[in-house]
Design a protein around this motif. Structure first.
Motif, PDB file in Angstrom:
ATOM      1  N   PRO A 189      17.892 -55.803   4.808  1.00  0.00           N
ATOM      2  CA  PRO A 189      19.203 -56.278   4.352  1.00  0.00           C
ATOM      3  C   PRO A 189      20.219 -55.135   4.346  1.00  0.00           C
ATOM      4  O   PRO A 189      19.860 -53.948   4.325  1.00  0.00           O
ATOM      5  N   GLU A 190      21.489 -55.500   4.319  1.00  0.00           N
ATOM      6  CA  GLU A 190      22.559 -54.511   4.501  1.00  0.00           C
ATOM      7  C   GLU A 190      22.486 -53.369   3.494  1.00  0.00           C
ATOM      8  O   GLU A 190      22.768 -52.219   3.823  1.00  0.00           O
ATOM      9  N   ARG A 191      22.085 -53.655   2.274  1.00  0.00           N
ATOM     10  CA  ARG A 191      21.992 -52.634   1.233  1.00  0.00           C
ATOM     11  C   ARG A 191      21.053 -51.486   1.624  1.00  0.00           C
ATOM     12  O   ARG A 191      21.205 -50.348   1.169  1.00  0.00           O
ATOM     13  N   TRP A 192      20.085 -51.757   2.519  1.00  0.00           N
ATOM     14  CA  TRP A 192      19.025 -50.801   2.799  1.00  0.00           C
ATOM     15  C   TRP A 192      19.110 -50.178   4.183  1.00  0.00           C
ATOM     16  O   TRP A 192      18.204 -49.441   4.583  1.00  0.00           O
ATOM     17  N   VAL A 193      20.190 -50.438   4.912  1.00  0.00           N
ATOM     18  CA  VAL A 193      20.257 -50.001   6.310  1.00  0.00           C
ATOM     19  C   VAL A 193      20.131 -48.483   6.440  1.00  0.00           C
ATOM     20  O   VAL A 193      19.327 -47.972   7.231  1.00  0.00           O
ATOM     21  N   GLU A 194      20.920 -47.741   5.693  1.00  0.00           N
ATOM     22  CA  GLU A 194      20.914 -46.282   5.836  1.00  0.00           C
ATOM     23  C   GLU A 194      19.545 -45.695   5.504  1.00  0.00           C
ATOM     24  O   GLU A 194      19.012 -44.860   6.238  1.00  0.00           O
ATOM     25  N   GLU A 195      18.946 -46.144   4.408  1.00  0.00           N
ATOM     26  CA  GLU A 195      17.640 -45.611   4.014  1.00  0.00           C
ATOM     27  C   GLU A 195      16.565 -45.990   5.017  1.00  0.00           C
ATOM     28  O   GLU A 195      15.691 -45.179   5.356  1.00  0.00           O
ATOM     29  N   LEU A 238      12.730 -44.480   9.346  1.00  0.00           N
ATOM     30  CA  LEU A 238      12.178 -44.715  10.678  1.00  0.00           C
ATOM     31  C   LEU A 238      12.243 -43.456  11.527  1.00  0.00           C
ATOM     32  O   LEU A 238      11.309 -43.152  12.284  1.00  0.00           O
ATOM     33  N   ALA A 239      13.319 -42.699  11.406  1.00  0.00           N
ATOM     34  CA  ALA A 239      13.473 -41.498  12.219  1.00  0.00           C
ATOM     35  C   ALA A 239      12.360 -40.494  11.975  1.00  0.00           C
ATOM     36  O   ALA A 239      11.994 -39.720  12.870  1.00  0.00           O
ATOM     37  N   ILE A 263      10.595 -53.034  15.470  1.00  0.00           N
ATOM     38  CA  ILE A 263      11.555 -54.136  15.537  1.00  0.00           C
ATOM     39  C   ILE A 263      12.305 -54.161  14.207  1.00  0.00           C
ATOM     40  O   ILE A 263      11.751 -54.520  13.171  1.00  0.00           O
ATOM     41  N   LEU A 264      13.556 -53.738  14.239  1.00  0.00           N
ATOM     42  CA  LEU A 264      14.382 -53.687  13.031  1.00  0.00           C
ATOM     43  C   LEU A 264      15.198 -54.968  12.946  1.00  0.00           C
ATOM     44  O   LEU A 264      15.985 -55.274  13.848  1.00  0.00           O
ATOM     45  N   LEU A 265      15.003 -55.716  11.865  1.00  0.00           N
ATOM     46  CA  LEU A 265      15.691 -56.988  11.677  1.00  0.00           C
ATOM     47  C   LEU A 265      16.757 -56.820  10.596  1.00  0.00           C
ATOM     48  O   LEU A 265      16.445 -56.521   9.446  1.00  0.00           O
ATOM     49  N   PHE A 266      18.008 -57.015  10.979  1.00  0.00           N
ATOM     50  CA  PHE A 266      19.134 -56.890  10.061  1.00  0.00           C
ATOM     51  C   PHE A 266      19.713 -58.285   9.809  1.00  0.00           C
ATOM     52  O   PHE A 266      20.497 -58.777  10.626  1.00  0.00           O
ATOM     53  N   PRO A 267      19.315 -58.953   8.726  1.00  0.00           N
ATOM     54  CA  PRO A 267      19.815 -60.314   8.485  1.00  0.00           C
ATOM     55  C   PRO A 267      21.273 -60.315   8.066  1.00  0.00           C
ATOM     56  O   PRO A 267      21.683 -59.536   7.194  1.00  0.00           O
ATOM     57  N   ARG A 268      22.041 -61.197   8.681  1.00  0.00           N
ATOM     58  CA  ARG A 268      23.453 -61.379   8.337  1.00  0.00           C
ATOM     59  C   ARG A 268      23.716 -62.882   8.234  1.00  0.00           C
ATOM     60  O   ARG A 268      24.379 -63.482   9.087  1.00  0.00           O
ATOM     61  N   PRO A 269      23.199 -63.529   7.200  1.00  0.00           N
ATOM     62  CA  PRO A 269      23.283 -64.991   7.132  1.00  0.00           C
ATOM     63  C   PRO A 269      24.706 -65.523   7.003  1.00  0.00           C
ATOM     64  O   PRO A 269      24.950 -66.704   7.315  1.00  0.00           O
ATOM     65  N   ASP A 270      25.644 -64.716   6.560  1.00  0.00           N
ATOM     66  CA  ASP A 270      27.010 -65.193   6.365  1.00  0.00           C
ATOM     67  C   ASP A 270      27.874 -65.057   7.616  1.00  0.00           C
ATOM     68  O   ASP A 270      29.029 -65.503   7.616  1.00  0.00           O
ATOM     69  N   ARG A 305       7.424 -54.029   7.033  1.00  0.00           N
ATOM     70  CA  ARG A 305       8.032 -53.306   5.902  1.00  0.00           C
ATOM     71  C   ARG A 305       9.217 -54.111   5.413  1.00  0.00           C
ATOM     72  O   ARG A 305      10.186 -54.318   6.150  1.00  0.00           O
ATOM     73  N   TRP A 306       9.122 -54.606   4.185  1.00  0.00           N
ATOM     74  CA  TRP A 306      10.197 -55.415   3.611  1.00  0.00           C
ATOM     75  C   TRP A 306      10.982 -54.561   2.643  1.00  0.00           C
ATOM     76  O   TRP A 306      10.479 -54.135   1.614  1.00  0.00           O
ATOM     77  N   ARG A 307      12.255 -54.315   2.970  1.00  0.00           N
ATOM     78  CA  ARG A 307      13.113 -53.522   2.097  1.00  0.00           C
ATOM     79  C   ARG A 307      13.750 -54.426   1.043  1.00  0.00           C
ATOM     80  O   ARG A 307      14.226 -55.518   1.334  1.00  0.00           O
ATOM     81  N   GLY A 308      13.748 -53.935  -0.206  1.00  0.00           N
ATOM     82  CA  GLY A 308      14.328 -54.694  -1.298  1.00  0.00           C
ATOM     83  C   GLY A 308      13.361 -55.731  -1.844  1.00  0.00           C
ATOM     84  O   GLY A 308      12.187 -55.777  -1.486  1.00  0.00           O
ATOM     85  N   PRO A 309      13.854 -56.595  -2.754  1.00  0.00           N
ATOM     86  CA  PRO A 309      12.986 -57.581  -3.402  1.00  0.00           C
ATOM     87  C   PRO A 309      12.492 -58.632  -2.419  1.00  0.00           C
ATOM     88  O   PRO A 309      13.177 -58.971  -1.448  1.00  0.00           O
ATOM     89  N   LEU A 310      11.295 -59.148  -2.681  1.00  0.00           N
ATOM     90  CA  LEU A 310      10.730 -60.211  -1.859  1.00  0.00           C
ATOM     91  C   LEU A 310      11.309 -61.558  -2.301  1.00  0.00           C
ATOM     92  O   LEU A 310      11.219 -61.912  -3.484  1.00  0.00           O
TER      93      LEU A 310
END
Length: 287
Positions: free
Chosen positions: A41-47, A52-53, A64-71, A128-133
């Motif tokens: 999610p967007e809150r965790w992109v930088e971290e 990953l680097a 495979i990096l998944l960046f959800p943008r539901p809006d 790897r799930w970033r943030g709450p499940l």
């Protein structure tokens, strides 16, 4: 990122691999040992991108990096990249494939349909799930069905008490690792060194994050088979552990960077029954 299709992504991957074999190109070797999916999610992109680097050399993989943008309006936006490095003693570069995907609109609720064609066959799949499940949400259900192992960090959960109470519902469906649990290893070893003085313990005092303190209490309760009271002094990291007044001296284990902590979890494939019992005890203990 630009609007794309899965076929275009696969074509671009093939072109990158072909370019590495052209005359005059530096010799490169694709050496994936897993497919590493990250839900970011967007809150965790930088971290997440920073973590990953630091992984590539230890765990060459297809990431495979998944960046959800539901809006956002419905679309699939993506790009692919090779990230290469020279491993010690080798004359060739070893490369990981990184596929970055922005799942816009309804695409955010259908990640499995995007991920499955991109998996590397016959290799394990780590998620790897970033943030709450989001327990019960379709995106989590789909990706749990695709992956072999789920890696979380319960310190990232705003309501860890509730979420750890729900986590055992996943234990029989997917192997679960928790980076917060890994951070407590040196303290658990220190408490074990107090045996048998703590055999009749009833209280553990912890100065540290609430999640790690709760996991330490859950672990001790599951080992001793009784309820354990927790006295918590909030702190950014675990700084002190006492069991019935006995000071715990942590074993000297390097905790490392976020990349190191995740890398360690990517080397484990079997269920951690002790962790599972600690989580169950965590959620059953009075607060």
């Amino acid at each position: 990122m630009g609007t794309t299709t899965l076929r275009e992504l696969e074509r671009e991957l093939a072109q990158l691999r072909d370019a590495s074999t052209e005359p005059g190109a530096a010799p490169r070797m694709r050496a994936s040992v897993m497919t590493h999916i990250a839900w970011v999610p967007e809150r965790w992109v930088e971290e997440a991108t920073g973590t990953l680097a630091g992984l590539a050399e230890r765990h060459p993989s297809r990431a495979i990096l998944l960046f959800p943008r539901p809006d956002d309006p419905d679309a699939l936006e993506g790009e692919v990249d090779f990230r290469c490095f020279v491993r010690g003693g080798q004359q060739r570069e070893v490369c990981s494939e990184v596929i970055s995907l922005r799942l816009c609109g309804a695409r955010a609720a259908a990640p499995a349909s995007v991920v499955m064609p991109l998996l590397v066959s016959d290799l394990p799949v780590f998620l790897r799930w970033r943030g709450p499940l989001p327990f019960g949400a379709v995106e989590l259900e789909q990706l749990v069905g695709v992956a072999d192992r789920l890696v979380v960090d319960s310190r990232e959960w705003p309501d860890a008490e509730r979420d750890l109470g729900l986590l055992p519902g996943l234990f029989d469906r997917i192997v679960v690792s928790d980076i917060s649990w890994a951070r407590t290893e040196r303290w658990r070893a220190g408490v074990a060194d107090l045996w048998p003085a703590v055999a009749e313990a009833t209280t553990i005092r912890v100065a540290g994050p609430r999640t790690e303190a709760g996991l330490l209490r859950g672990w001790l309760a599951s080992r001793l088979g009784r309820e354990i009271a927790l006295e918590l002094e909030p702190a950014g990291e675990v700084e002190l552990v006492e069991v019935d007044g006995h000071d715990c001296h942590p074993v000297r284990l390097e905790t490392g960077t976020s990349s190191d902590l995740l890398s360690d979890q990517l080397e484990v494939f079997s269920r951690d029954r002790v962790y599972e019992e600690a989580v169950r005890s965590f959620s059953s203990q009075p607060t």
